[in-house]
Structures are given as C-alpha cells and as structure tokens.
Design a protein around this motif. Structure first.
Motif, short mmCIF file in Angstrom:
data_model
loop_
_atom_site.label_atom_id
_atom_site.label_comp_id
_atom_site.label_asym_id
_atom_site.label_seq_id
_atom_site.Cartn_x
_atom_site.Cartn_y
_atom_site.Cartn_z
N TRP A 249 -0.28 -17.28 -6.52
CA TRP A 249 0.11 -15.93 -6.09
C TRP A 249 -1.11 -15.03 -5.99
O TRP A 249 -2.09 -15.21 -6.72
CB TRP A 249 1.08 -15.33 -7.11
N ALA A 250 -1.03 -14.03 -5.12
CA ALA A 250 -2.09 -13.04 -4.98
C ALA A 250 -1.46 -11.65 -4.81
O ALA A 250 -0.35 -11.53 -4.28
CB ALA A 250 -2.95 -13.36 -3.76
N PRO A 251 -2.17 -10.62 -5.27
CA PRO A 251 -1.72 -9.25 -4.97
C PRO A 251 -2.17 -8.91 -3.55
O PRO A 251 -3.20 -9.39 -3.08
CB PRO A 251 -2.47 -8.40 -5.99
N LEU A 252 -1.39 -8.11 -2.86
CA LEU A 252 -1.77 -7.74 -1.49
C LEU A 252 -1.39 -6.29 -1.22
O LEU A 252 -0.21 -5.93 -1.33
CB LEU A 252 -1.06 -8.66 -0.49
N CYS A 253 -2.39 -5.49 -0.91
CA CYS A 253 -2.12 -4.12 -0.48
C CYS A 253 -1.92 -4.15 1.03
O CYS A 253 -2.83 -4.51 1.78
CB CYS A 253 -3.29 -3.20 -0.85
N TYR A 254 -0.72 -3.86 1.47
CA TYR A 254 -0.41 -3.93 2.91
C TYR A 254 0.50 -2.76 3.25
O TYR A 254 1.71 -2.90 3.34
CB TYR A 254 0.24 -5.28 3.24
N PRO A 255 -0.09 -1.58 3.39
CA PRO A 255 0.74 -0.39 3.64
C PRO A 255 1.38 -0.43 5.03
O PRO A 255 0.69 -0.71 6.02
CB PRO A 255 -0.25 0.78 3.55
N VAL A 256 2.67 -0.21 5.08
CA VAL A 256 3.40 -0.05 6.35
C VAL A 256 4.26 1.20 6.17
O VAL A 256 5.30 1.16 5.52
CB VAL A 256 4.30 -1.27 6.65
N ALA A 257 3.78 2.30 6.72
CA ALA A 257 4.39 3.60 6.41
C ALA A 257 5.88 3.66 6.76
O ALA A 257 6.63 4.41 6.15
CB ALA A 257 3.64 4.71 7.14
N THR A 258 6.31 2.84 7.73
CA THR A 258 7.70 2.89 8.16
C THR A 258 8.59 1.88 7.44
O THR A 258 9.78 1.78 7.75
CB THR A 258 7.80 2.63 9.68
N SER A 259 8.03 1.12 6.50
CA SER A 259 8.86 0.13 5.80
C SER A 259 9.78 0.82 4.81
O SER A 259 9.47 1.90 4.29
CB SER A 259 7.98 -0.88 5.06
N SER A 260 10.91 0.19 4.51
CA SER A 260 11.87 0.79 3.57
C SER A 260 11.19 1.07 2.24
O SER A 260 11.39 2.13 1.64
CB SER A 260 13.07 -0.14 3.38
N THR A 261 10.38 0.12 1.75
CA THR A 261 9.76 0.28 0.44
C THR A 261 8.91 1.54 0.39
O THR A 261 9.00 2.33 -0.56
CB THR A 261 8.90 -0.95 0.10
N VAL B 31 8.97 4.24 2.34
CA VAL B 31 9.77 5.46 2.47
C VAL B 31 10.43 5.79 1.14
O VAL B 31 10.45 6.95 0.70
CB VAL B 31 10.82 5.29 3.60
N ILE B 32 10.93 4.78 0.45
CA ILE B 32 11.59 4.99 -0.85
C ILE B 32 10.58 5.39 -1.90
O ILE B 32 10.82 6.32 -2.69
CB ILE B 32 12.39 3.72 -1.25
N VAL B 33 9.44 4.72 -1.94
CA VAL B 33 8.40 5.06 -2.93
C VAL B 33 7.97 6.51 -2.74
O VAL B 33 7.82 7.26 -3.71
CB VAL B 33 7.20 4.10 -2.80
N ASP B 34 7.79 6.92 -1.50
CA ASP B 34 7.39 8.31 -1.23
C ASP B 34 8.44 9.29 -1.73
O ASP B 34 8.12 10.36 -2.25
CB ASP B 34 7.17 8.52 0.28
N ALA B 35 9.71 8.95 -1.55
CA ALA B 35 10.79 9.88 -1.89
C ALA B 35 11.11 9.89 -3.39
O ALA B 35 11.47 10.92 -3.94
CB ALA B 35 12.06 9.51 -1.11
N VAL B 36 11.00 8.73 -4.04
CA VAL B 36 11.47 8.58 -5.43
C VAL B 36 10.31 8.60 -6.42
O VAL B 36 10.47 9.00 -7.57
CB VAL B 36 12.29 7.27 -5.58
N GLY B 37 9.13 8.15 -5.97
CA GLY B 37 8.00 8.06 -6.88
C GLY B 37 8.03 6.82 -7.75
O GLY B 37 7.38 6.75 -8.79
N CYS B 38 8.82 5.82 -7.35
CA CYS B 38 8.94 4.60 -8.15
C CYS B 38 7.83 3.61 -7.79
O CYS B 38 7.08 3.82 -6.84
CB CYS B 38 10.30 3.94 -7.89
N ILE B 39 7.76 2.53 -8.57
CA ILE B 39 6.95 1.38 -8.17
C ILE B 39 7.79 0.59 -7.17
O ILE B 39 8.95 0.25 -7.46
CB ILE B 39 6.62 0.49 -9.39
N GLY B 40 7.24 0.31 -6.01
CA GLY B 40 7.96 -0.44 -4.99
C GLY B 40 7.17 -1.68 -4.60
O GLY B 40 6.03 -1.56 -4.16
N LEU B 41 7.77 -2.84 -4.80
CA LEU B 41 7.06 -4.10 -4.54
C LEU B 41 7.88 -4.97 -3.59
O LEU B 41 9.11 -4.99 -3.66
CB LEU B 41 6.84 -4.87 -5.85
N CYS B 42 7.17 -5.70 -2.73
CA CYS B 42 7.80 -6.75 -1.93
C CYS B 42 7.27 -8.10 -2.40
O CYS B 42 6.08 -8.26 -2.61
CB CYS B 42 7.49 -6.56 -0.44
#
Ligand SMILES: [Zn+2]
Length: 225
Positions: A168-180, A182-193
């Motif tokens: 396994w590897a960590p991967l930073c792959y921002p996609v501003a329009t992805s559900s994760t 949008v939810i992270v921006d609105a809720v402030g949670c940790i969002g992982l795929c």
C-alpha cells in the motif's frame, strides 16, 4: 438531525446501517459502490455486516451500495446516467436521479458530522508513482497535509504483507469535484478513498478492503481490532 440507530432506506435497494456504541466517541461513515463496477468494497461491507460488525465507541454508519442501479449493471454509472461521485453537493429537485441522491448523502454528512469518511473504490491500474493516475493499492486523500491516520494505517497494512505486489502507498490526489473533497470541505472531516487493484482476484480484493476498513475503524477509535 442524525439518524436513529437501525436501517434506513434511501431507496428500496439502498440501505444505510446505523449502529451506536454503548460508549461515546467519534462518528465513522464507511461507504462503497459509488462506482458500480468497483465491487470488492461492496462485498467487503456486506460481509462485515453479515458478521455483525459493531462500534465499541461512538457511531458507525455503513452504506454498502451507494448507487444500486450502477452496481447491478457493474458499470461506473448506468448508461445514460451520471457519475454519482461527481454530483456532490447535489440538488434535491434535479431531474437526474444521481444529483438528487448526492443531495441525500450530502445532507446525511452534514447531519452526522463524521470524524472519518471512507469511500471504498477500486482501480484498473496498479499504483506506480511514475504513472498518473494509478491507484491500486492506495489510501487517497486530497488535503495539503496528510492526515496522520493514513500513515498509521499504511504501516499496519504493509506490516502484514504476504506478497510484495500488495504493498500500500499513500497518495495525495486532489479532485475538487469529487464527493470526498466536497464533503471534507463542508464537514471538516478526514475523507479517504481506498483503492484496490482489480488485477487481484475478487476474493483477495474483498479481504484487502475488509482489512483496511477494520484498521481505519481501530485507528479512529470507533472499533477495536
Ligand atoms: Zn471509484
């Protein structure tokens, strides 16, 4: 308002399972089947539910199949439909089913305020840092600073490796329009795929998804393993 404990149906074939622990703690939401051809996460969550997975602290929500018609078709989205993962925050009055459904999920996130949101995906491409994009096996996040839970989970996953191909590897792959995101921006949670590589057998991918779910629930403090 947060949901009452029990099973709630967003459609006749879309159950949301809500479990409260005897002790207070964070809220974790684990979901799969936002893309209908990525089945390992769906089956992993169905198996964990059959085994009566429950939280030790806080609250656990499990959504095994976010887009049932796409899952039945084994397609990313149904023919003529929309990619549910790109419809957030959605619109309750939209003519498109996926946009209305995205709104229901968005309202759920705002009501539940999870500490951790995990969406189980799969990837046709094995992860290779030189190949962008490629995802399997990665824990994907989209924020500037990597949530520490990612490194802790990956250390545990790779500490249990039976086969180097499954690293396994960590991967930073921002996609501003992805559900994760949008939810992270609105809720402030940790969002992982979570992404497993479809080149492995279905049984092995399901087991990998089960393992990563259990480790993340342990690390966030909702369920000991
Ligand atoms: Zn996906």
């Amino acid at each position: 308002m947060p949901l009452a404990p029990g099973i709630h149906y967003f459609s006749p074939t879309l159950p949301v399972f809500v479990f409260d622990a005897p002790k207070p703690g964070p809220v974790a939401i684990i979901e799969a089947g936002i893309h209908g051809d990525e089945i390992a996460g769906v089956h992993a969550l169905q198996e964990l539910l059959e085994e009566e997975i429950r939280p030790d602290c806080g609250r656990l929500l499990v959504i095994p199949v976010m887009n049932p018609p796409a899952y039945r078709a084994r397609e990313r989205f149904v023919s003529g439909g929309l990619d549910l993962n790109r419809q957030f925050p959605g619109d309750a009055t939209a003519p498109e089913r996926e946009r209305r459904l995205a709104r229901r999920f968005m309202d759920l996130m705002l009501d539940e305020k999870p500490a951790l949101l995990v969406t189980l995906h799969e990837s046709k491409k094995k992860y290779d840092p030189a190949v962008v994009p490629s995802f399997g096996q990665t824990i994907v996040y989209g924020v500037d600073e990597r949530p520490p839970i990612v490194d802790r989970a990956i250390a545990r996953l790779n500490g249990n490796l039976m086969d180097e191909a499954e690293r396994w590897a960590p991967l930073c792959y921002p996609v501003a329009t992805s559900s994760t995101e949008v939810i992270v921006d609105a809720v402030g949670c940790i969002g992982l795929c979570i992404e497993t590589w479809m080149g492995f057998s279905e049984r092995r991918r399901i087991d990998m998804q089960r393992e990563v779910v259990k480790i993340l629930l342990d690390e966030i403090g909702v369920r000991r393993s």
